[in-house]
Design a protein around this motif. Structure first.
Motif, PDB file in Angstrom:
ATOM      1  N   ARG A   1      32.669 -26.344 -20.115  1.00  0.00           N
ATOM      2  CA  ARG A   1      32.721 -28.106 -19.835  1.00  0.00           C
ATOM      3  C   ARG A   1      34.258 -28.485 -20.280  1.00  0.00           C
ATOM      4  NH1 ARG A   1      27.347 -27.939 -22.269  1.00  0.00           N
ATOM      5  NH2 ARG A   1      28.438 -28.483 -24.180  1.00  0.00           N
ATOM      6  N   LYS A   2      34.696 -27.830 -21.601  1.00  0.00           N
ATOM      7  CA  LYS A   2      36.242 -28.154 -21.998  1.00  0.00           C
ATOM      8  C   LYS A   2      37.198 -27.697 -20.861  1.00  0.00           C
ATOM      9  CE  LYS A   2      34.774 -28.060 -26.761  1.00  0.00           C
ATOM     10  NZ  LYS A   2      35.090 -29.090 -27.548  1.00  0.00           N
ATOM     11  N   CYS A   3      37.189 -26.544 -20.219  1.00  0.00           N
ATOM     12  CA  CYS A   3      37.899 -26.051 -19.528  1.00  0.00           C
ATOM     13  C   CYS A   3      37.907 -26.937 -18.149  1.00  0.00           C
ATOM     14  CB  CYS A   3      37.610 -24.623 -19.063  1.00  0.00           C
ATOM     15  SG  CYS A   3      38.064 -23.584 -20.454  1.00  0.00           S
ATOM     16  N   ASN A   4      36.844 -27.425 -17.781  1.00  0.00           N
ATOM     17  CA  ASN A   4      36.745 -28.187 -16.591  1.00  0.00           C
ATOM     18  C   ASN A   4      36.949 -29.751 -16.809  1.00  0.00           C
ATOM     19  OD1 ASN A   4      36.260 -26.402 -14.446  1.00  0.00           O
ATOM     20  ND2 ASN A   4      34.564 -25.647 -15.593  1.00  0.00           N
ATOM     21  N   GLY A   5      37.263 -29.956 -17.718  1.00  0.00           N
ATOM     22  CA  GLY A   5      37.453 -31.529 -18.348  1.00  0.00           C
ATOM     23  C   GLY A   5      36.492 -32.248 -18.570  1.00  0.00           C
ATOM     24  N   GLU A   6      35.210 -31.644 -18.691  1.00  0.00           N
ATOM     25  CA  GLU A   6      34.123 -32.682 -18.828  1.00  0.00           C
ATOM     26  C   GLU A   6      33.861 -32.956 -20.243  1.00  0.00           C
ATOM     27  OE1 GLU A   6      30.629 -30.727 -17.260  1.00  0.00           O
ATOM     28  OE2 GLU A   6      31.806 -30.080 -15.597  1.00  0.00           O
ATOM     29  N   SER A   7      34.679 -32.369 -21.302  1.00  0.00           N
ATOM     30  CA  SER A   7      34.842 -32.900 -22.544  1.00  0.00           C
ATOM     31  C   SER A   7      36.027 -32.170 -23.025  1.00  0.00           C
ATOM     32  CB  SER A   7      33.555 -32.257 -23.342  1.00  0.00           C
ATOM     33  OG  SER A   7      33.575 -30.966 -23.586  1.00  0.00           O
ATOM     34  N   GLU A   8      36.715 -32.469 -24.176  1.00  0.00           N
ATOM     35  CA  GLU A   8      37.975 -32.365 -24.689  1.00  0.00           C
ATOM     36  C   GLU A   8      37.945 -31.124 -25.734  1.00  0.00           C
ATOM     37  OE1 GLU A   8      40.366 -35.472 -25.452  1.00  0.00           O
ATOM     38  OE2 GLU A   8      40.298 -36.362 -23.506  1.00  0.00           O
ATOM     39  N   PHE A   9      38.973 -30.268 -25.941  1.00  0.00           N
ATOM     40  CA  PHE A   9      39.373 -29.266 -26.928  1.00  0.00           C
ATOM     41  C   PHE A   9      39.597 -30.348 -28.106  1.00  0.00           C
ATOM     42  CE2 PHE A   9      39.563 -26.178 -23.413  1.00  0.00           C
ATOM     43  CZ  PHE A   9      38.952 -25.107 -24.045  1.00  0.00           C
ATOM     44  N   THR A  10      39.133 -30.117 -29.243  1.00  0.00           N
ATOM     45  CA  THR A  10      39.617 -30.397 -30.429  1.00  0.00           C
ATOM     46  C   THR A  10      41.081 -30.007 -30.879  1.00  0.00           C
ATOM     47  OG1 THR A  10      38.703 -28.990 -32.188  1.00  0.00           O
ATOM     48  CG2 THR A  10      37.232 -31.007 -31.298  1.00  0.00           C
ATOM     49  N   GLN A  11      41.743 -30.843 -31.631  1.00  0.00           N
ATOM     50  CA  GLN A  11      43.072 -30.409 -32.311  1.00  0.00           C
ATOM     51  C   GLN A  11      42.825 -29.012 -32.887  1.00  0.00           C
ATOM     52  OE1 GLN A  11      44.976 -33.203 -34.787  1.00  0.00           O
ATOM     53  NE2 GLN A  11      46.770 -32.290 -34.627  1.00  0.00           N
ATOM     54  N   SER A  12      41.912 -28.798 -33.655  1.00  0.00           N
ATOM     55  CA  SER A  12      41.701 -27.581 -34.399  1.00  0.00           C
ATOM     56  C   SER A  12      41.414 -26.553 -33.481  1.00  0.00           C
ATOM     57  CB  SER A  12      40.640 -27.583 -35.501  1.00  0.00           C
ATOM     58  OG  SER A  12      39.156 -27.665 -34.934  1.00  0.00           O
ATOM     59  N   GLU A  13      40.354 -26.745 -32.266  1.00  0.00           N
ATOM     60  CA  GLU A  13      40.222 -25.792 -31.220  1.00  0.00           C
ATOM     61  C   GLU A  13      41.605 -25.189 -30.621  1.00  0.00           C
ATOM     62  OE1 GLU A  13      35.633 -26.863 -30.116  1.00  0.00           O
ATOM     63  OE2 GLU A  13      37.248 -27.824 -29.219  1.00  0.00           O
ATOM     64  N   ILE A  14      42.474 -26.348 -30.144  1.00  0.00           N
ATOM     65  CA  ILE A  14      43.674 -26.029 -29.509  1.00  0.00           C
ATOM     66  C   ILE A  14      44.675 -25.087 -30.453  1.00  0.00           C
ATOM     67  CG2 ILE A  14      45.856 -27.025 -28.727  1.00  0.00           C
ATOM     68  CD1 ILE A  14      44.166 -29.474 -27.751  1.00  0.00           C
ATOM     69  N   GLN A  15      44.587 -25.308 -31.856  1.00  0.00           N
ATOM     70  CA  GLN A  15      45.462 -24.687 -32.749  1.00  0.00           C
ATOM     71  C   GLN A  15      44.735 -23.241 -32.801  1.00  0.00           C
ATOM     72  OE1 GLN A  15      48.635 -25.468 -34.049  1.00  0.00           O
ATOM     73  NE2 GLN A  15      48.497 -23.220 -34.272  1.00  0.00           N
ATOM     74  N   LYS A  16      43.559 -22.999 -32.850  1.00  0.00           N
ATOM     75  CA  LYS A  16      43.073 -21.677 -33.053  1.00  0.00           C
ATOM     76  C   LYS A  16      43.458 -20.659 -31.667  1.00  0.00           C
ATOM     77  CE  LYS A  16      39.134 -22.940 -35.850  1.00  0.00           C
ATOM     78  NZ  LYS A  16      37.365 -22.931 -35.944  1.00  0.00           N
ATOM     79  N   ILE A  17      43.117 -21.732 -30.573  1.00  0.00           N
ATOM     80  CA  ILE A  17      43.564 -20.811 -29.240  1.00  0.00           C
ATOM     81  C   ILE A  17      45.156 -20.251 -29.369  1.00  0.00           C
ATOM     82  CG2 ILE A  17      43.936 -21.036 -26.699  1.00  0.00           C
ATOM     83  CD1 ILE A  17      41.266 -22.958 -26.741  1.00  0.00           C
ATOM     84  N   VAL A  18      45.983 -21.497 -29.500  1.00  0.00           N
ATOM     85  CA  VAL A  18      47.461 -20.976 -29.741  1.00  0.00           C
ATOM     86  C   VAL A  18      47.580 -19.856 -30.673  1.00  0.00           C
ATOM     87  CG1 VAL A  18      49.623 -21.833 -30.604  1.00  0.00           C
ATOM     88  CG2 VAL A  18      48.069 -23.379 -29.189  1.00  0.00           C
ATOM     89  N   ASP A  19      46.940 -19.897 -31.759  1.00  0.00           N
ATOM     90  CA  ASP A  19      47.079 -18.619 -32.505  1.00  0.00           C
ATOM     91  C   ASP A  19      46.358 -17.370 -32.322  1.00  0.00           C
ATOM     92  OD1 ASP A  19      48.393 -20.580 -34.511  1.00  0.00           O
ATOM     93  OD2 ASP A  19      46.831 -21.004 -35.773  1.00  0.00           O
TER      94      ASP A  19
END
Length: 68
Positions: free
Chosen positions: A33-51
């Protein structure tokens, strides 16, 4: 959200969707759902993915650069 770019970066590093979901602590359906734009990644999830993917920046995947 640039799903293709995220998948490219994951494939480049041999990170599966299951690996990413486990690292984020979310279900595959939530990740989908997050990848398809149905919901959004949180700021902390984005940071975890970047790391986790050792990216220089979330730009290009999670944010677009606006040129005026």
């Amino acid at each position: 959200m640039n799903k293709a770019r995220l998948e490219y970066e994951m494939n480049l590093r041999n990170v599966s969707k299951s690996d990413m979901c486990a690292m984020l602590g979310i279900s595959r359906s939530a990740f989908y759902r997050k990848c398809n734009g149905e919901s959004e990644f949180t700021q902390s999830e984005i940071q975890k993915i970047v790391d986790f993917l050792n990216l220089d920046s979330p730009m290009g995947i999670f944010f677009t650069e606006k040129v005026s």
